[in-house]
Write a protein that holds these residues in place. Structure first.
Motif, short mmCIF file in Angstrom:
data_model
loop_
_atom_site.label_atom_id
_atom_site.label_comp_id
_atom_site.label_asym_id
_atom_site.label_seq_id
_atom_site.Cartn_x
_atom_site.Cartn_y
_atom_site.Cartn_z
N GLY A 57 0.88 -1.56 0.32
CA GLY A 57 0.11 0.06 -0.15
C GLY A 57 1.27 1.01 -0.10
N ARG A 58 1.84 1.27 -0.20
CA ARG A 58 2.61 2.09 -0.57
C ARG A 58 2.57 2.92 -1.45
N CYS A 59 2.94 4.03 -1.16
CA CYS A 59 3.04 5.32 -2.83
C CYS A 59 4.40 5.27 -3.30
N LEU A 60 4.39 4.92 -4.09
CA LEU A 60 5.38 5.07 -4.96
C LEU A 60 6.49 6.35 -5.95
N ARG A 61 5.09 6.09 -6.28
CA ARG A 61 5.39 8.04 -7.51
C ARG A 61 4.23 9.25 -7.69
N ILE A 62 3.52 10.24 -8.09
CA ILE A 62 2.73 10.66 -7.80
C ILE A 62 3.11 11.97 -8.75
N TRP A 63 2.44 12.63 -9.71
CA TRP A 63 2.65 12.91 -10.92
C TRP A 63 1.65 14.14 -10.81
N ASP A 64 2.16 15.63 -11.14
CA ASP A 64 0.97 16.40 -10.68
C ASP A 64 0.19 16.97 -12.36
N VAL A 65 -0.77 16.65 -12.56
CA VAL A 65 -1.38 17.49 -13.81
C VAL A 65 -2.01 18.52 -13.65
N GLY A 66 -2.45 18.30 -12.63
CA GLY A 66 -3.28 19.98 -12.40
C GLY A 66 -4.62 19.53 -13.08
N ILE A 67 -4.94 18.51 -13.50
CA ILE A 67 -6.59 18.83 -14.56
C ILE A 67 -6.75 17.33 -13.74
N ALA A 68 -8.54 17.30 -13.66
CA ALA A 68 -8.80 15.86 -14.13
C ALA A 68 -8.59 15.10 -14.53
N VAL A 69 -7.85 13.78 -13.75
CA VAL A 69 -7.45 12.62 -15.06
C VAL A 69 -8.81 11.68 -14.97
N GLN A 70 -9.02 11.39 -16.01
CA GLN A 70 -10.53 10.75 -16.39
C GLN A 70 -9.99 9.10 -16.82
N HIS A 71 -8.56 8.59 -17.45
CA HIS A 71 -8.62 7.35 -17.75
C HIS A 71 -7.27 6.84 -17.51
N VAL A 72 -6.75 5.92 -16.47
CA VAL A 72 -5.16 5.90 -16.29
C VAL A 72 -5.30 4.32 -17.67
N ALA A 73 -3.82 3.58 -17.90
CA ALA A 73 -4.34 2.70 -18.39
C ALA A 73 -2.61 2.03 -18.42
N TRP A 74 -2.02 0.76 -18.12
CA TRP A 74 -0.76 0.09 -18.07
C TRP A 74 -0.21 -0.08 -19.54
N ASN A 75 0.95 -0.55 -19.83
CA ASN A 75 1.26 -1.11 -20.83
C ASN A 75 0.74 -2.79 -21.36
N PRO A 76 0.82 -3.06 -21.47
CA PRO A 76 0.59 -5.31 -20.92
C PRO A 76 0.92 -5.54 -21.21
#
Length: 733
Positions: A432-451
């Motif tokens: 449950g550790r948070c490894l990294r954070i990106w602050d884009v400043g706008i609401a994020v609609q969707h995220v997807a890992w490369n398979p």
């Protein structure tokens, strides 16, 4: 003897004359004074009308032509024919004629019954109306088929002069059917005279001949015989006695059986149901008695016991109950029977009772005794379907607002999440550790890992842009390969479509060390191809640029070669073949990318599709809707849903399949996630097995939203859920 046709016409004329004469007599009898004052000259002037009136009446009916008739010199014959009687001279004439007729009859005048005496009609048109020939020159056709031309018609003056000169004109009758004049013979006039007098047509027939008794009455004192009665009539018959003996022996041997008398039961149910009574059952129809009302109890007495009378608190509680659950009668207590008021609902209940009997006919229905448990589908026990997620094992807390999307790495070690607080986080699954954070400043609609496991690239949809981030995971060789892929030497110019407008531009994003793909509208979702080089983006719109396919290695973007039918909601690639799924609000279309044609159209039948997921085998699809329904499609079976499950009371936000376990899950705005067992068999004759397993709760509602996204762990039977309460939960078995 058969009367000729000319005689029939004459009889009709004579009958009409008699009726007219009787009418004149009745009028004259009513005014005797007026008849006496009539002069002799007026009588003579009226005499022609006595003959012409009946002929005119017949001509109105279509039998004779209207032509005036005038008396000739033979006054006595004319008077006899017209039937004008009333003086002694006329009686003398008739008596003389009767004598002549009697003399001729005694002379033995022979009359023939042969039909040869009858003259066949000249006109052969049959029963055709003569009005059809009014405008023609002919009146019909003769027996040889030649036309019968009409004779020249005389006017009334010529016919009057011709009748005055001809003494036998009164014997002539006009036959309109054959268009000719027929003259009556003396024999025919005699027949008419006798008919007018009410006598028989032939004088030789005596209507009052003496009766001849043909029975011989000699030696006939008794009707049949006067012989004495024989002795055998007084002795019993021995043959009858033998027959009686045979019947007695047959009864003793049991060959002849009699019906036993019906025994009435000693006891019967006084208040029992008479549905089994045979007296009221008609022939062919089963008697169904009306349902009997409930018997009165102690609470319906006018002076019930205290325990039956409800308190005021109980009466007030009745008002809070549903109408069908309230008691129909509330007991009350009265001092005497005379103080009991009339029942309030007596008229209403009797009217309702009549309506029930009139509008609700009773029918006999066969009740089948079936155990309700046997009607339930035989599903395997949940213990046999383990493992599946049951309890919440871990919570990932760090986001400050609604978590809209989550994605799990192929290895199952890392998880990415995007939130409306404008941040993208990388989590370690087990700790449950948070490894990294990106602050884009706008609401994020969707995220997807490369398979692909060697490409640790994360695709993030942020409003009009799609960002490709390097997560920094993996060894040095993998990092070098990733940096090469995420490097854009020169910003690619926006490719133009057929109408000259740009589609997407690839730009190097130096701040986050990645690539930015600029779109014209807001991007709602991103989906990777199984090979990791292609990914698709969905931009809700009704044009061809709504769904785009991008190639990471060549930094190219292209439109799909298909026409969209409706507003696109999401897209997905087939797990093993070059098939592309596009879901609109009403249906799901399946395309072949190599052949560039439509394969199948799946009819969902729901109000609006919200999400779609493909089974790892690729032959089954689940579709979630915004009305809480889940549709399972077997593409080999039909384009209609194989099963439709109404599992959530609110909108389904996402659906997901497990890669290796026979599990699938749904999440909804009702703050729950449902876990199902979905086994797909390799045998095509066996339908998929769908079993509901568990309802996962734990999220709190925020701004009317519940669980926003759910994903399975790629290797373990674990389920990740992202909620509107900014918390991500991990459910384990």
């Amino acid at each position: 003897m058969k009367v000729p046709r000319k005689s029939q016409v004459a009889v009709e004329i004579a009958t009409a004359a008699v009726m007219e004469e009787k009418k004149k007599k009745t009028e004259s009898s009513k005014s005797p004074l007026a008849t006496e004052t009539v002069s002799k000259e007026e009588k003579e002037a009226q005499e022609p009308e006595k003959i012409s009136n009946p002929i005119e009446e017949l001509s109105e009916n279509g039998n004779l032509e209207k032509e005036p008739r005038v008396k000739g010199n033979e006054a006595s014959e004319d008077e006899d024919f017209a039937g004008t009687s009333g003086n002694d001279d006329e009686h003398r004439v008739y008596s003389q004629e009767d004598q002549d007729e009697g003399a001729e009859a005694h002379l033995g005048v022979e009359e023939s019954d042969s039909s040869e005496d009858e003259v066949a009609p000249r006109n052969t048109i049959g029963d055709v109306p003569l009005k059809w020939y009014e405008d023609e020159e002919h009146i019909g056709y003769d027996i040889t088929g030649k036309k019968i031309k009409k004779q020249a018609r005389k006017d009334k003056l010529d016919s009057f002069l011709a009748g005055a000169d001809d003494s036998k004109n009164w014997r002539k009758v006009y036959d309109e059917y054959n268009d000719e004049e027929v003259e009556l013979t003396k024999e025919e006039t005699r027949l008419i005279r006798r008919l007018l007098k009410g006598k028989t047509p032939h004088a030789e027939i005596d209507p009052y001949a003496p009766y001849v008794d043909w029975f011989v009455w000699e030696d006939a004192r008794h009707p049949l015989s006067n012989a004495p009665e024989p002795k055998r009539r007084f002795i019993p018959s021995k043959w009858e006695s033998k027959k009686v003996v045979q019947y007695v022996r047959a009864i003793r041997k049991g060959l002849i059986k009699f019906d036993k008398p019906k025994e009435e039961p000693r006891f019967y149910l006084l208040w029992g149901d008479d549905s089994s009574s045979k007296e009221k059952s008609g022939q062919g129809l089963s008697y169904i008695p009306a349902p009997k009302p409930k018997f009165a109890g102690h609470e319906e007495s006018y002076n019930p016991s205290i325990e039956y009378i409800p308190t005021q608190e109980e009466i007030n509680s009745y008002q809070l109950m549903y109408e069908e659950d309230r008691p129909k009668f509330i007991p009350k207590r009265f001092e005497s029977l005379r103080s009991v008021p009339a029942y309030e609902n007596a008229l209403k209940e009797s009217f309702d009772r009549c309506l029930d009997l009139y509008l609700c006919p009773r029918a006999r229905k066969k009740r089948i005794n079936i155990d309700p448990e046997s009607l339930k589908p035989k599903l395997p026990s949940r213990k046999d379907l383990r493992p599946y997620p049951v309890t919440c094992y871990l919570e990932y807390i760090g986001h400050k607002d609604t978590v809209l999307s989550i994605s799990i790495d192929v290895s199952g070690q890392w998880m990415a999440s995007g939130s409306t607080d404008g941040t993208v986080r990388i989590w370690e699954v087990e700790t449950g550790r948070c490894l990294r954070i990106w602050d884009v400043g706008i609401a994020v609609q969707h995220v997807a890992w490369n398979p692909l496991p060697e490409l640790h690239i994360l695709a993030v949809a942020v409003e009009h842009d799609v960002l490709l981030f390097n997560t920094g995971l993996g060894n040095e060789e993998e990092q070098e390969k990733i940096k090469e892929l995420l490097h854009v030497e020169t910003p690619t110019a926006p490719e133009s479509s057929g109408n000259g407008t740009s589609i997407v531009s690839w730009i190097q994003h130096d701040k986050h060390e990645g690539i930015m793909l600029k779109h014209l509208k807001t991007v709602s979702s991103v989906e990777w191809h199984r090979k990791g080089d292609y990914f698709s983006t969905v931009v809700p719109g009704d044009d061809s640029r709504a769904i785009l396919i991008h190639q990471l290695s060549k930094k190219l973007t292209q439109k799909i070669p298909f026409k969209l039918h409706g507003l696109p909601v999401s897209s997905a690639f087939h797990p093993s073949r070059s098939i592309f799924f596009i879901s609109t609000k009403k249906n799901v279309r399946v395309y072949d990318l190599l052949k560039q044609k439509l394969i199948k159209k799946l009819e969902t039948g729901v109000r609006e599709v919200s999400s779609i997921a493909i089974h790892p085998a690729g032959d089954n699809v689940i579709v979630g809707s915004k009305e809480g329904k889940l549709c399972w499609f077997d593409m080999d079976l039909s384009s209609q849903p194989y099963r439709v499950l109404k599992c959530h009371p609110k909108d389904i936000t996402n659906v997901a399949f497990h890669r290796s376990y026979p599990l699938f899950a749904t999440c909804s705005d009702d703050c729950t996630a449902y876990v199902f067992h979905g086994m797909v068999y390799s045998d095509l004759n066996q339908n998929p097995l769908i079993v509901p397993l568990e309802i996962l709760r734990g999220h709190r509602s925020a701004n009317g939203r519940g669980v926003m996204d759910c994903k399975f762990h790629p290797k373990q039977p674990w389920l990740f859920t992202a909620g509107a309460d900014s918390v991500i939960k991990l459910y384990c078995h």
